[in-house]
Design a protein around this motif. Sequence first.
Motif: not given
Length: 302
Positions: A181-183, A191-193, A299-302
């Motif tokens: 996902v492109p976050e 942070g993403a992990a 759900g989608p990333p915040a």
Amino acid sequence: MTIEPPAPGEPRRPHGPRDPGDAWVVAPTGERYWGRFGAAGLLAVDADRGVLLQHRVTWSHFGDTWALPGGARHEGESACDGALREAAEEAGVPDAAIRPRLLSVLDLGYWSYTTLIGDVVHPFEPTISDPESHELAWVPVDDVTRHPLHPGFAASWERLRALLGVRPAVIVDAANVVGSVPEGWWRDRPGAAGRLVGRVAELTKTGVTAASLDLPEDVWFPDWVIVLEGQARAAGDAPGVEVVRAEASGDDTIVDEVRRSVSAGRTVTVVTSDRDLVARVTDAGAAARGSRWLHDLIGPPA
């Protein structure tokens, strides 16, 4: 505290303040079921001692039989919370002593009973803490049917017993899931992990549907393992999730984790969309789900 009313013809026993859920539900055919909002009970499983059963007092409905600690759910209360609350009230089961594994639901349309199968992670001795029990005892699995069982428990026991050996585990390829996902994960991999670990930790509270894991029954609480590699290893931990930090290849670590879990008798699912890794974990005895499967759950990333 929920105290079931006495059987017909028996004197009423004293009880604490009544909850709105403490009421009978009458079936269209006339049978009565306790719990306006349904009922729930705990099947606590101790690897060494067996399962925890309650010997019901004579004056209760189906008195002098053996069943699970349980009772009427409160309004708005989840079945899992209701089963744990009732087990604490009736058998002194301590907080955090039970790790939920499975919710099995008998739904009659007008009334439901949910059995929470939970593993004992902190051994305890049950204590009679209300007037509903003659006795509380750890009973070896093979000895359960030697006791006079409550009809409802007797009808479900063999099905529940067959589930005691099913222990699902989900191993997550964090690099693949985060990278799908492109976050902005490439700017802050730890942070993403860490956000992924935290969102998966929420699933340890709600469980996942049996159908999503190709398992029987209703809702399961699998063991969650997340494998981190490279810079993502700096991500933090979260309650209920085992975080494994790969020293070298993340893929090799995932395969090692699969082999460890399969050898321990777990039913293993690996979350990755990496085709080569899917082939390796399948050869090692696991099933595989793509990254989208997990994103649909959390759900989608915040």
